[in-house]
Design an enzyme around this catalytic site. Structure first.
Site, PDB file in Angstrom:
ATOM      1  N   GLN A  35      -4.711  -5.773   6.108  1.00 53.58           N
ATOM      2  CA  GLN A  35      -5.621  -6.827   5.635  1.00 53.58           C
ATOM      3  C   GLN A  35      -5.572  -8.093   5.924  1.00 53.58           C
ATOM      4  O   GLN A  35      -6.129  -9.069   5.603  1.00 53.58           O
ATOM      5  CB  GLN A  35      -5.408  -6.802   3.870  1.00 53.58           C
ATOM      6  CG  GLN A  35      -5.363  -5.461   3.219  1.00 53.58           C
ATOM      7  CD  GLN A  35      -6.896  -5.047   3.274  1.00 53.58           C
ATOM      8  OE1 GLN A  35      -7.757  -5.745   3.291  1.00 53.58           O
ATOM      9  NE2 GLN A  35      -7.149  -3.616   2.969  1.00 53.58           N
TER      10      GLN A  35
ATOM     11  N   LYS B 178     -10.721  -1.466   9.427  1.00 56.42           N
ATOM     12  CA  LYS B 178     -10.947  -2.395   8.359  1.00 56.42           C
ATOM     13  C   LYS B 178     -11.271  -3.779   9.321  1.00 56.42           C
ATOM     14  O   LYS B 178     -11.360  -4.756   8.724  1.00 56.42           O
ATOM     15  CB  LYS B 178      -9.823  -2.678   7.678  1.00 56.42           C
ATOM     16  CG  LYS B 178      -9.490  -1.614   6.662  1.00 56.42           C
ATOM     17  CD  LYS B 178      -8.106  -1.702   5.720  1.00 56.42           C
ATOM     18  CE  LYS B 178      -8.034  -0.332   4.853  1.00 56.42           C
ATOM     19  NZ  LYS B 178      -6.699  -0.429   4.109  1.00 56.42           N
TER      20      LYS B 178
ATOM     21  N   ASP C 140       2.820  -5.074   7.740  1.00 64.33           N
ATOM     22  CA  ASP C 140       1.497  -4.398   7.694  1.00 64.33           C
ATOM     23  C   ASP C 140       0.607  -5.297   7.719  1.00 64.33           C
ATOM     24  O   ASP C 140       0.171  -5.950   6.302  1.00 64.33           O
ATOM     25  CB  ASP C 140       1.588  -3.447   6.403  1.00 64.33           C
ATOM     26  CG  ASP C 140       0.361  -2.696   6.067  1.00 64.33           C
ATOM     27  OD1 ASP C 140      -0.629  -2.800   6.906  1.00 64.33           O
ATOM     28  OD2 ASP C 140       0.425  -2.259   5.161  1.00 64.33           O
TER      29      ASP C 140
ATOM     30  N   CYS D 269      -4.482   2.463  -4.087  1.00 61.32           N
ATOM     31  CA  CYS D 269      -3.428   3.080  -3.255  1.00 61.32           C
ATOM     32  C   CYS D 269      -2.121   2.045  -3.408  1.00 61.32           C
ATOM     33  O   CYS D 269      -1.329   1.713  -2.561  1.00 61.32           O
ATOM     34  CB  CYS D 269      -3.839   3.220  -1.668  1.00 61.32           C
ATOM     35  SG  CYS D 269      -4.878   4.417  -1.168  1.00 61.32           S
TER      36      CYS D 269
ATOM     37  N   HIS E  88       0.974  -1.268  -0.035  1.00 61.59           N
ATOM     38  CA  HIS E  88      -0.037   0.059   0.002  1.00 61.59           C
ATOM     39  C   HIS E  88       0.988   1.208   0.075  1.00 61.59           C
ATOM     40  O   HIS E  88       1.970   1.236   0.463  1.00 61.59           O
ATOM     41  CB  HIS E  88      -0.779  -0.162   1.151  1.00 61.59           C
ATOM     42  CG  HIS E  88      -2.007   0.962   1.355  1.00 61.59           C
ATOM     43  ND1 HIS E  88      -1.741   2.281   1.628  1.00 61.59           N
ATOM     44  CD2 HIS E  88      -3.305   0.838   1.219  1.00 61.59           C
ATOM     45  CE1 HIS E  88      -3.041   2.858   1.857  1.00 61.59           C
ATOM     46  NE2 HIS E  88      -3.804   1.953   1.380  1.00 61.59           N
TER      47      HIS E  88
HETATM   48  C1  LIG Z   1      -5.690   0.242   4.266  1.00 61.63           C
HETATM   49  C2  LIG Z   1      -4.589  -0.131   4.176  1.00 61.63           C
HETATM   50  C3  LIG Z   1      -3.258   0.598   4.882  1.00 61.63           C
HETATM   51  C4  LIG Z   1      -3.613   1.951   5.535  1.00 61.63           C
HETATM   52  O1  LIG Z   1      -4.538   1.957   6.284  1.00 61.63           O
HETATM   53  P1  LIG Z   1      -5.083   3.680   6.604  1.00 61.63           P
HETATM   54  O2  LIG Z   1      -6.371   3.242   7.514  1.00 61.63           O
HETATM   55  O3  LIG Z   1      -5.459   4.441   5.633  1.00 61.63           O
HETATM   56  O4  LIG Z   1      -4.072   4.114   7.401  1.00 61.63           O
HETATM   57  C5  LIG Z   1      -2.045   0.001   4.881  1.00 61.63           C
HETATM   58  N1  LIG Z   1      -1.856  -1.126   4.499  1.00 61.63           N
HETATM   59  C6  LIG Z   1      -2.622  -1.915   3.756  1.00 61.63           C
HETATM   60  C7  LIG Z   1      -2.303  -3.116   3.196  1.00 61.63           C
HETATM   61  C8  LIG Z   1      -4.063  -1.371   3.826  1.00 61.63           C
HETATM   62  O5  LIG Z   1      -5.011  -2.151   3.162  1.00 61.63           O
END
Ligand SMILES: *Cc1c(COP(=O)(O)O)cnc(C)c1O
Length: 420
Positions: free
Chosen positions: A217, A240, A214, A378, A137
């Site tokens: 997801q 999320k 990260d 993104c 992302h």
């Molecule tokens: C959505 C997402 C982000 C960023 O999340 P924010 O709430 O916008 O900070 C980072 N990494 C991944 C893989 C995402 O799907």
């Protein structure tokens, strides 16, 4: 025919899963859009919230609201207790060993920026390398580019295999003894690819690099144990995970966080301040300057409780059935190509349809009540790699149904006929 066949095959997983009750917990799912039932398949952008989370937020504002960590009155103590108990829920959810390792941030983006600004600015210099991937992302790309321009280290990126699988062999060749940090997603928000985080962490540690995962997801779909994985940092974003927006989490190993300087200065992150100098507070306060997102943290804990009640494994199994079914159905749509076919995938189906722009797809099926995401997600470097400017993405959550997938695919077929 196909539908019934698939339904039979998944009967076991599905029959024990309380989908009706779960859907009733999410008030927005009974909303109409353009006169149609809402079919919400944009969960990878943000998930809907169950009544349990909404009620908990209302309760916090109604019954026990105050600023935290400072008052000597009843409400402040109660709010502090709730906020710290939310930290405890997150610690248990991630399998961390101590609450000192759980930092509340605004979102995943802020968590990654925290690591870049604090750990990165202190530890990275000319000659060092940071390794990311093409499926990150933007929030796990841009902070490293900004820091690279300041510090002059080398930023490398690993390409996935053509089918979206994480390429362990290339990963090994990109890792060197100059690699100081490996920063990768746990699950790709476009391809759905599950990164083999155990292997990645082990290989990175073998060359002396730290590992940031990260998990934005991953956490809604996979149960995570950071101690088991062994990563140094893990982050995710609350909205999320069926929680509120404005709250995210950074996990860091205690000794790593201990050695890092503060990210932002202000109230709450200090133990003493004079005009000449200040001393930092202990973890986790050192990284939480200013008034935190109090009620958002409490709401996030309610979301975690809710998921635990349903059962993380049940959710994961059910969502895998949804993904398998959606994949089979999408493959039957003429001119449709799914991008990302890794064997181990989160419930995300990204695709292109011949001769139809993703924005047109999203706008037309919205008229049928179906919400999907269209664009670059993104993840522009990944779009460039697959030589597409944009894609359409359907992403599934614990409350989606097989019928909704049928409605979505039927709507796609209508689009297909309009442009054929
Ligand atoms: C959505 C997402 C982000 C960023 O999340 P924010 O709430 O916008 O900070 C980072 N990494 C991944 C893989 C995402 O799907």
């Amino acid at each position: 025919m196909d539908h019934n066949f698939a339904k039979e095959k998944v009967a076991d997983t599905v029959s024990s899963y309380k989908i009706t009750r779960i859907r009733e917990d999410f008030p927005i799912l009974s909303t109409m859009v353009h006169g149609r039932d809402l079919v919400y398949l944009d969960n990878a952008s943000s998930a809907q919230k169950p009544r349990q989370v909404i009620d908990r937020i209302t309760e916090a504002y109604t019954m026990s609201y105050s600023n935290v960590h400072r008052g000597l009155h009843f409400m402040s103590e109660k709010a502090t207790e709730d906020y710290e108990s939310a930290r405890d829920s997150v610690r248990a959810f991630l399998g961390a060993s101590s609450n000192a390792e759980i930092i509340f941030t605004r979102n995943a983006t802020e968590a990654i920026n925290l690591v870049a600004s604090s750990w990165g600015r202190t530890n990275l210099r000319v000659g060092d390398e940071v390794l990311i991937t093409y499926m990150e992302h933007h929030s796990n790309i841009v902070p490293w580019q900004m820091l690279r321009d300041e510090k002059g280290f080398v930023l490398k990126a690993l390409k996935p295999k053509k089918d979206g699988t994480f390429d362990v062999d290339s990963f090994k060749t990109l890792l060197t003894d100059r690699t100081k940090l490996v920063s990768v997603c746990h699950v790709s928000n476009v391809l759905g690819t599950v990164v083999p985080v155990f292997e990645v962490t082990k290989l990175a540690h073998d060359v002396g690099a730290l590992v940031l995962l990260d998990g934005s997801q991953a956490v809604p779909h996979i149960s995570v144990d950071v101690q088991n994985i062994g990563c140094d940092f893990y982050c995710f974003t609350g909205h999320k995970l069926y929680g509120p927006s404005g709250i995210g989490v950074l996990y860091g190993k205690e000794n790593v966080l201990e050695a890092m300087p503060p990210y932002q200065g202000g109230g709450n992150m200090i133990s003493s301040v004079s005009i000449e100098m200040s001393k930092w507070a202990d973890l986790p306060s050192k990284f939480e300057s200013g008034t935190p997102a109090i009620v958002q943290a409490i709401g996030l804990a309610a979301a975690i409780d809710y998921m635990n009640d349903i059962g993380l494994d049940s959710i994961a199994k059910y969502e895998q059935e949804l993904l398998n079914y959606a994949t089979r159905m999408l493959d039957l749509v003429e001119g449709l190509t799914i991008i990302g076919r890794a064997y181990d995938k989160g419930p995300i189906a990204t695709f292109v349809l011949d001769c139809v722009h993703p924005h047109d797809i999203a706008m037309i099926i919205d008229q049928q009540g179906v919400a999907v995401r269209a664009g670059n997600h993104c993840a522009q470097p990944l779009m460039d790699l697959y030589k597409v400017s944009a894609t359409t993405r359907a992403s599934f959550a614990m409350y989606n149904t097989f019928e909704e997938i049928d409605m979505f695919v039927d709507a796609l077929k209508v689009v297909r006929r309009m442009f054929a």
